[in-house]
Design a protein around this motif. Structure first.
Motif, PDB file in Angstrom:
ATOM      1  N   LEU A 180       0.839  -1.214   0.000  1.00 39.38           N
ATOM      2  CA  LEU A 180       0.000   0.000   0.000  1.00 39.38           C
ATOM      3  C   LEU A 180       0.870   1.258   0.000  1.00 39.38           C
ATOM      4  O   LEU A 180       0.577   2.235  -0.679  1.00 39.38           O
ATOM      5  N   LYS A 181       1.970   1.192   0.761  1.00 39.76           N
ATOM      6  CA  LYS A 181       2.820   2.371   0.918  1.00 39.76           C
ATOM      7  C   LYS A 181       3.657   2.621  -0.352  1.00 39.76           C
ATOM      8  O   LYS A 181       3.726   3.738  -0.852  1.00 39.76           O
ATOM      9  N   GLU A 182       4.263   1.530  -0.867  1.00 35.75           N
ATOM     10  CA  GLU A 182       5.219   1.727  -1.957  1.00 35.75           C
ATOM     11  C   GLU A 182       4.598   1.698  -3.341  1.00 35.75           C
ATOM     12  O   GLU A 182       5.143   2.262  -4.272  1.00 35.75           O
ATOM     13  N   CYS A 183       3.482   0.999  -3.469  1.00 39.55           N
ATOM     14  CA  CYS A 183       2.872   0.896  -4.794  1.00 39.55           C
ATOM     15  C   CYS A 183       1.502   1.564  -4.835  1.00 39.55           C
ATOM     16  O   CYS A 183       0.733   1.357  -5.784  1.00 39.55           O
ATOM     17  N   GLY A 184       1.150   2.269  -3.763  1.00 44.30           N
ATOM     18  CA  GLY A 184      -0.182   2.853  -3.650  1.00 44.30           C
ATOM     19  C   GLY A 184      -0.569   3.676  -4.863  1.00 44.30           C
ATOM     20  O   GLY A 184      -1.696   3.614  -5.351  1.00 44.30           O
ATOM     21  N   ASP A 185       0.429   4.454  -5.426  1.00 50.77           N
ATOM     22  CA  ASP A 185       0.083   5.348  -6.543  1.00 50.77           C
ATOM     23  C   ASP A 185      -0.176   4.579  -7.846  1.00 50.77           C
ATOM     24  O   ASP A 185      -0.747   5.107  -8.784  1.00 50.77           O
ATOM     25  N   LYS A 186       0.248   3.308  -7.876  1.00 53.34           N
ATOM     26  CA  LYS A 186       0.012   2.517  -9.098  1.00 53.34           C
ATOM     27  C   LYS A 186      -1.311   1.752  -9.018  1.00 53.34           C
ATOM     28  O   LYS A 186      -1.720   1.089  -9.960  1.00 53.34           O
ATOM     29  N   LEU A 187      -1.962   1.775  -7.854  1.00 55.94           N
ATOM     30  CA  LEU A 187      -3.190   0.982  -7.670  1.00 55.94           C
ATOM     31  C   LEU A 187      -4.427   1.854  -7.854  1.00 55.94           C
ATOM     32  O   LEU A 187      -4.405   3.046  -7.517  1.00 55.94           O
ATOM     33  N   ASP A 188      -5.490   1.221  -8.407  1.00 52.96           N
ATOM     34  CA  ASP A 188      -6.731   2.007  -8.494  1.00 52.96           C
ATOM     35  C   ASP A 188      -7.469   1.918  -7.151  1.00 52.96           C
ATOM     36  O   ASP A 188      -7.060   1.191  -6.233  1.00 52.96           O
ATOM     37  N   VAL A 189      -8.558   2.623  -7.034  1.00 53.94           N
ATOM     38  CA  VAL A 189      -9.283   2.722  -5.763  1.00 53.94           C
ATOM     39  C   VAL A 189      -9.778   1.347  -5.301  1.00 53.94           C
ATOM     40  O   VAL A 189      -9.722   1.012  -4.113  1.00 53.94           O
ATOM     41  N   ARG A 190     -10.229   0.542  -6.282  1.00 58.36           N
ATOM     42  CA  ARG A 190     -10.777  -0.769  -5.935  1.00 58.36           C
ATOM     43  C   ARG A 190      -9.693  -1.673  -5.318  1.00 58.36           C
ATOM     44  O   ARG A 190      -9.902  -2.300  -4.271  1.00 58.36           O
ATOM     45  N   ALA A 191      -8.528  -1.686  -5.967  1.00 54.16           N
ATOM     46  CA  ALA A 191      -7.426  -2.525  -5.474  1.00 54.16           C
ATOM     47  C   ALA A 191      -6.973  -2.046  -4.093  1.00 54.16           C
ATOM     48  O   ALA A 191      -6.715  -2.852  -3.187  1.00 54.16           O
ATOM     49  N   THR A 192      -6.872  -0.726  -3.953  1.00 50.62           N
ATOM     50  CA  THR A 192      -6.469  -0.181  -2.648  1.00 50.62           C
ATOM     51  C   THR A 192      -7.467  -0.607  -1.576  1.00 50.62           C
ATOM     52  O   THR A 192      -7.084  -1.042  -0.479  1.00 50.62           O
ATOM     53  N   GLY A 193      -8.752  -0.495  -1.910  1.00 53.23           N
ATOM     54  CA  GLY A 193      -9.810  -0.882  -0.964  1.00 53.23           C
ATOM     55  C   GLY A 193      -9.668  -2.339  -0.560  1.00 53.23           C
ATOM     56  O   GLY A 193      -9.792  -2.688   0.624  1.00 53.23           O
ATOM     57  N   MET A 194      -9.364  -3.190  -1.554  1.00 48.62           N
ATOM     58  CA  MET A 194      -9.264  -4.618  -1.257  1.00 48.62           C
ATOM     59  C   MET A 194      -8.071  -4.898  -0.321  1.00 48.62           C
ATOM     60  O   MET A 194      -8.173  -5.682   0.612  1.00 48.62           O
ATOM     61  N   LEU A 195      -6.948  -4.206  -0.603  1.00 48.50           N
ATOM     62  CA  LEU A 195      -5.777  -4.417   0.265  1.00 48.50           C
ATOM     63  C   LEU A 195      -6.038  -3.906   1.684  1.00 48.50           C
ATOM     64  O   LEU A 195      -5.555  -4.470   2.667  1.00 48.50           O
TER      65      LEU A 195
END
Ligand code: ADP
Length: 373
Positions: A180-195
Motif C-alpha cells: 500500500l505504501k510503496e505501490c499505492g500510486d500505481k493501484l486504483d481505488v478498488r485494489a487499494t480498498g481490497m488491500l
C-alpha cells in the motif's frame, strides 16, 4: 474400556484374631474374589494406598483412635474415590455399645455393618455390591483422566497454533502495508480498498491469536501459594495502558483503595484492563461514562468490582458472555474478539476465585470477582 489394576480389584481383610481371615478368604474364593489378609491397621493403610476393591474389617481389630487414622486417610482420597468398607461387628453387644461404634464408623463414609455370626451368602453379597460400586468409581477415574488428557492436548494445540500462526500473519500484514505504501500510486481505488480489507482482517486475526494465546497461558498459572501483588500498582498499570481511550471517551475513573492480593501482578492488571476496557467500549452515547473500581473484604476473599454507566447486559446473557468467542454484538457495532471475559474468568478461577456480572440493559454493569485472601 477402563484401566484397573489387580490390586484395585482385591479385598483387604483385617481380622487378625482367630480363623476369621482364613474363613473369609475361603468364602470369597468361592465367588472368585481375591483377598489379601493384613495383620494391623498400619498394614491396612499401606495396602489401601496401593489400591483396593473393598476392605473387610473385624470390629475388634480397629480401636477408636485408629478409626480416626482410617478416616483421615479416606478424606485425603481424590473426589472420585470412596472405598467401600465392611465392618464385622460382634453379636450380642449392648445397644449403647453398638450405637457408639456405629457413630464412630460413620466417619468412614461408605461403610456397611454386618453382625456376626453371619452366613457366607451375606458376606458374599455385601462384597459383590461393594466391588461393583468401587468398579464404577474406577470408571469415573478413567473418564476423568481421559478428559483431562484431551483437555490438555486441546490446550497444547490451541497454544501452539496461536503461537505458530502469529509470525506468518504478521508478515502478511506488514507486506500488505508495504504494498500500500510503496505501490499505492500505481493501484486504483478498488485494489487499494481490497488491500485495506486484507490489512484490517489480518489485524483482527492478530488480535484473536493474541487473545487465544493469553487464554491458554492463563491455564499454566502454577498451583500453590501465589505471590503478593499491590492491587494499586496493577490498576495503575492497566489505566496507563488504557490512557488514550479513557481520554477519548472522557471517562471519569473513581478508584477506591485496593489491597495487596495473592495474584501475579500481570494477571490482576490483565483483569482490570479487560474489564475497564469493556466499560469504555460498551459506553452509552447519551450519558457521561463513570467507572468505579472498588475492593472490600468478604469473608475469606477480597471482593473487587468494576462498575460502569454503560449500555448494560440482558440478564439472559450473564453467563454466556464469559464463554470463549461469545459476543453480543457484531464487529461493526463494537470491535472485539469475544475473549476478554473468558480470559478474566480463566485467570480468576485458576486463583480459586469467582467472577460474575450484575447488570440490566441500559442500567450499566458491575463486574465482580473474588480473590481468596
Ligand atoms: P469482546 O468485548 O471482545 O466482545 P468480551 O469477552 O470482553 O469480548 O465480552 C463479551 C461480551 O460481553 C461483549 O461482546 C459484550 O456484549 C458484553 N460485555 C462485556 N463487558 C460489557 C460491559 N461493560 N457492558 C456491556 N456489555 C459488556
Amino acid at each position: 474400556m477402563f484401566r484397573r489394576t489387580a490390586s484395585e480389584a482385591r479385598v483387604l481383610i483385617l481380622a487378625p484374631v482367630g480363623r476369621d481371615a482364613e474363613l473369609l478368604a475361603q468364602t470369597l474364593r468361592t465367588i472368585d474374589v481375591e483377598s489379601v489378609p493384613v495383620p494391623s491397621v498400619d498394614a491396612l493403610l499401606k495396602e489401601l494406598r496401593v489400591g483396593v476393591g473393598a476392605a473387610v474389617i473385624a470390629d475388634e481389630a480397629i480401636p477408636p483412635r485408629q478409626v480416626h487414622e482410617l478416616t483421615s486417610w479416606l478424606s485425603s482420597e481424590p473426589p472420585w474415590s470412596d472405598p467401600p468398607i465392611i465392618i464385622l461387628t460382634p453379636g450380642g453387644q449392648s445397644k449403647l455399645y453398638s450405637n457408639q461404634r456405629a457413630q464412630q464408623f460413620s466417619t468412614l463414609g461408605n461403610f456397611t455393618l454386618i453382625e456376626r455370626p453371619t452366613r457366607p451368602e451375606i458376606i458374599q453379597s455385601a462384597v459383590r455390591a461393594s466391588l461393583r460400586g468401587r468398579m464404577k468409581q474406577y470408571e469415573v477415574r478413567s473418564r476423568q483422566e481421559a478428559l483431562l488428557q484431551a483437555n490438555s492436548d486441546l490446550e497444547q494445540f490451541a497454544h501452539s497454533a496461536s503461537h505458530d500462526l502469529k509470525e506468518p500473519l504478521r508478515n502478511i500484514r506488514l507486506f500488505n502495508e508495504l504494498v500500500l505504501k510503496e505501490c499505492g500510486d500505481k493501484l486504483d481505488v478498488r485494489a487499494t480498498g481490497m488491500l485495506e480489507v486484507v490489512g484490517a482482517n489480518a489485524a483482527r486475526m492478530e488480535n484473536l491469536l493474541a487473545d487465544l494465546l493469553a487464554y491458554t497461558q492463563a491455564s499454566n498459572i502454577p498451583e500453590g501459594l501465589p505471590e503478593i501483588t499491590d492491587g494499586r500498582k496493577a490498576l495503575h498499570a492497566a489505566l496507563g495502558n488504557l490512557d488514550a481511550s479513557i481520554v477519548e471517551a472522557q471517562a471519569e475513573i473513581i478508584a477506591g483503595d485496593l489491597p495487596a492480593v495473592r495474584m501475579r501482578q500481570s494477571h490482576l492488571q490483565q483483569i482490570f484492563q479487560n474489564l475497564i476496557g469493556n466499560a469504555i467500549k460498551y459506553r452509552r452515547d447519551d450519558c457521561p461514562l463513570r467507572i468505579s473500581i472498588t475492593a472490600s473484604r468478604s469473608g475469606e476473599c477480597w471482593l473487587c468490582s468494576v462498575a460502569d454507566t454503560g449500555i448494560g447486559i440482558d440478564p439472559e446473557f450473564r453467563e454466556k458472555i464469559f464463554g470463549i468467542f461469545q459476543r453480543l454484538h457484531t464487529t461493526s457495532e463494537y470491535p472485539g474478539t469475544g475473549m476478554g471475559l473468558a480470559i478474566c474468568q480463566r485467570i480468576v478461577e485458576r486463583y480459586r476465585g469467582r467472577i460474575w456480572v450484575e447488570s440490566e440493559p441500559g442500567q450499566g454493569s458491575t463486574f465482580c470477582f473474588t480473590i481468596p485472601v
